[in-house]
Design an enzyme around this catalytic site. Structure first.
Site, PDB file in Angstrom:
ATOM      1  CG  ASP A  21      57.468  89.167 -19.096  1.00 19.93           C
ATOM      2  OD1 ASP A  21      56.799  88.296 -18.507  1.00 19.93           O
ATOM      3  OD2 ASP A  21      57.745  89.113 -20.302  1.00 19.93           O
ATOM      4  CE  LYS A  24      52.390  92.627 -13.048  1.00 20.28           C
ATOM      5  NZ  LYS A  24      53.398  92.805 -14.121  1.00 20.28           N
ATOM      6  CB  THR A  25      53.045  85.982 -11.159  1.00 15.82           C
ATOM      7  OG1 THR A  25      52.077  86.816 -11.806  1.00 15.82           O
ATOM      8  CG2 THR A  25      52.386  84.684 -10.739  1.00 15.82           C
ATOM      9  CG  HIS A  84      48.433  97.151 -18.994  1.00 15.78           C
ATOM     10  ND1 HIS A  84      48.787  97.961 -17.935  1.00 15.78           N
ATOM     11  CD2 HIS A  84      47.900  97.962 -19.939  1.00 15.78           C
ATOM     12  CE1 HIS A  84      48.482  99.212 -18.240  1.00 15.78           C
ATOM     13  NE2 HIS A  84      47.951  99.241 -19.438  1.00 15.78           N
TER      14      HIS A  84
HETATM   15  P1  GDP Z   1      54.819  89.333 -14.152  1.00 14.98           P
HETATM   16  O1  GDP Z   1      54.369  89.406 -15.587  1.00 14.98           O
HETATM   17  O2  GDP Z   1      55.168  90.702 -13.643  1.00 14.98           O
HETATM   18  O3  GDP Z   1      53.863  88.594 -13.262  1.00 14.98           O
HETATM   19  O4  GDP Z   1      56.217  88.527 -14.143  1.00 14.98           O
HETATM   20  P2  GDP Z   1      56.525  86.999 -13.772  1.00 14.98           P
HETATM   21  O5  GDP Z   1      56.526  86.804 -12.302  1.00 14.98           O
HETATM   22  O6  GDP Z   1      55.672  86.116 -14.587  1.00 14.98           O
HETATM   23  O7  GDP Z   1      58.050  86.899 -14.250  1.00 14.98           O
HETATM   24  C1  GDP Z   1      58.424  87.092 -15.607  1.00 14.98           C
HETATM   25  C2  GDP Z   1      59.713  86.332 -15.888  1.00 14.98           C
HETATM   26  O8  GDP Z   1      60.780  86.870 -15.123  1.00 14.98           O
HETATM   27  C3  GDP Z   1      59.632  84.847 -15.534  1.00 14.98           C
HETATM   28  O9  GDP Z   1      60.335  84.108 -16.495  1.00 14.98           O
HETATM   29  C4  GDP Z   1      60.339  84.775 -14.183  1.00 14.98           C
HETATM   30  O10 GDP Z   1      60.920  83.522 -13.934  1.00 14.98           O
HETATM   31  C5  GDP Z   1      61.392  85.861 -14.335  1.00 14.98           C
HETATM   32  N1  GDP Z   1      61.785  86.425 -13.041  1.00 14.98           N
HETATM   33  C6  GDP Z   1      60.965  86.858 -12.055  1.00 14.98           C
HETATM   34  N2  GDP Z   1      61.684  87.313 -11.014  1.00 14.98           N
HETATM   35  C7  GDP Z   1      62.981  87.157 -11.337  1.00 14.98           C
HETATM   36  C8  GDP Z   1      64.229  87.420 -10.653  1.00 14.98           C
HETATM   37  O11 GDP Z   1      64.259  87.934  -9.521  1.00 14.98           O
HETATM   38  N3  GDP Z   1      65.357  87.128 -11.324  1.00 14.98           N
HETATM   39  C9  GDP Z   1      65.369  86.581 -12.574  1.00 14.98           C
HETATM   40  N4  GDP Z   1      66.540  86.322 -13.141  1.00 14.98           N
HETATM   41  N5  GDP Z   1      64.231  86.300 -13.233  1.00 14.98           N
HETATM   42  C10 GDP Z   1      63.059  86.582 -12.630  1.00 14.98           C
HETATM   43 MG    MG Z   2      51.993  87.834 -13.642  1.00 13.06          MG
END
Ligand code: GDP
Ligand code: MG
Length: 400
Positions: A21, A24-25, A84
């Site tokens: 979260d 990354k994606t 993870h």
């Molecule tokens: P991952 O699990 O690392 O791949 O994370 P995701 O890319 O799926 O992002 C997790 C959540 O954080 C999602 O709801 C995204 O929309 C939110 N998110 C990602 N980047 C940002 C950002 O720069 N700002 C904000 N406010 N939310 C973000």
């Molecule tokens: Mg992801």
């Protein structure tokens, strides 16, 4: 025109790592959207990346998305894993090797549990370099932004240095805002600056992958053939060094008796070549070697370079029962089969420095093999039991 440029750009393998979260994606999608708009290539939506296809490595299922984008000077082949467990599996099996990693940190939280685990694992599996992208800065006030930036750079910088990642660049921004600006087609938006800074940092901080021509010759054997009247040819991709006709080599592995062999022919693409160098796929004709004295999975090296080892330490992960692995934990004395390439050998695992190892977990263990094998730090293996794969590992230390 575009195709021509792409063909000459150097490829570098990278990927996003970090706590679930942290973004990354979202960042991966922003990178493809923005670099595609600037330089061409395929722009991918969040959903296209998040639906990672299943891959198989050493009989283990891993979800990874492979995407590609360009900078001015390079193409980046980038991997993003949905969870993870997929990272851990991907890193330990080496399904996609990274020359450099982009470590994501949520700027509102700082480094979290998996951030630290991913840094340690990256070091164990020899990821050479990192850049840090501190994300979600849009959620902070101006004052908080300055405070958190300072705190995270200090704390995470220290964590990285403790693992030998020196002078790691930190980029601060919002992947989500950059992605949204890209989807609006607003390439000059100020929210885009962080992506440009990130790509510049990758171009600068991740060195060009280099072939190691200076170390002693080493090649994992992938195939063995007989050329009637001439002898035995072993084929594979040279991992390190250079070898020429007339030079001695040895086969490392189970049946190794230390006999010295002489290279009497070096071929690439079925033509004789003056030398076989790191990175080349070659066939080597060997004098003094019988067809049945060598097998796929053994190692050919300059004499005395690779020693057979019987003991070592490894970072392993163990599959869950649903993944086809064990139903129960194991402790010291557990004795599975170790598969190094196709070299199959029984060994005993020592977990005395930790807890019993549960299915689905990751652990640092010691091991003793039944016989010495030509292994070294960085060699990967599968763990098998009763004919099925129950885990995988990477050697982190060796001892005789
Ligand atoms: P991952 O699990 O690392 O791949 O994370 P995701 O890319 O799926 O992002 C997790 C959540 O954080 C999602 O709801 C995204 O929309 C939110 N998110 C990602 N980047 C940002 C950002 O720069 N700002 C904000 N406010 N939310 C973000
Ligand atoms: Mg992801």
């Amino acid at each position: 025109q575009r195709r021509k440029e792409m063909a000459v750009k150097l490829n570098v393998n990278v990927g996003t790592i970090g706590h679930v979260d942290h973004g990354k994606t979202t960042l991966t999608s922003a990178l493809t959207q923005i670099q595609a708009a600037r330089l061409g290539g395929q722009a991918l939506s969040f959903d296209q990346i998040d639906k990672a296809p299943e891959e198989k490595a050493r009989g283990i299922t891993i979800n990874t998305s492979h995407v590609e984008y360009e900078s001015e000077t390079r193409t980046y082949a980038h991997i993003d894993c949905p969870g993870h467990a997929d990272y851990v599996k991907n890193m330990i099996t080496g399904a996609s090797q990274m020359d450099g990693a982009i470590l994501l940190i949520d700027g509102t939280e700082g480094a979290a549990k998996q951030t630290i685990e991913h840094i340690l694992l990256a070091r164990q599996v020899n990821v050479a370099n990192m850049v840090v992208f501190v994300n979600k800065m849009d959620m902070l006030s101006d004052v908080e932004r300055v405070e958190m930036a300072e705190l995270i750079e200090l704390e995470t910088g220290a964590l990285l240095e403790a693992q030998g990642y020196e002078n790691t660049p930190f980029i601060f921004g919002s992947a989500l805002q950059a992605l949204e600006a890209a989807l609006r087609g607003d390439l000059d938006a100020p929210e885009m600056a962080c992506i440009k800074e990130l790509v510049d940092a990758m171009d600068r901080h991740f060195p060009d992958p280099v072939r190691d021509y200076d170390s002693p010759f080493m090649m994992p054997i992938e195939g063995v053939h007989t050329i009637p009247g001439r002898g035995t040819v072993v084929s594979g991709r040279v991992e390190r060094g250079v070898i020429k006709v007339g030079q001695p080599v040895e086969v490392i592995g189970l049946s190794n008796d230390g006999a010295e062999l002489i290279v009497t022919g070096t071929q690439a693409f079925r033509k004789d070549v003056p030398e076989a160098k790191a990175g080349m796929n070659v066939g080597l004709l060997l004098r003094g070697l019988k067809r049945d004295e060598v097998q796929r999975g053994q190692i050919l090296s300059a004499p005395g370079v690779i020693q057979p080892y019987q003991k070592g330490r490894a970072e392993i992960f163990v599959l869950t029962a649903e993944e086809g692995g064990r139903h129960t934990a194991f402790s010291t004395g557990y004795s599975p089969q170790f598969f190094f390439g196709v070299t199959d050998i029984t060994g005993v695992i020592d977990v005395s420095e930790g807890m019993p190892v549960l299915p689905g977990s990751q652990a640092k263990v010691g091991f003793v093999l039944h016989k010495p094998v030509g292994i070294e730090k960085g060699v990967r293996f599968a763990l098998r039991e009763g004919g099925k794969t129950v885990g995988a590992g990477i050697v982190t230390e060796v001892a005789t």
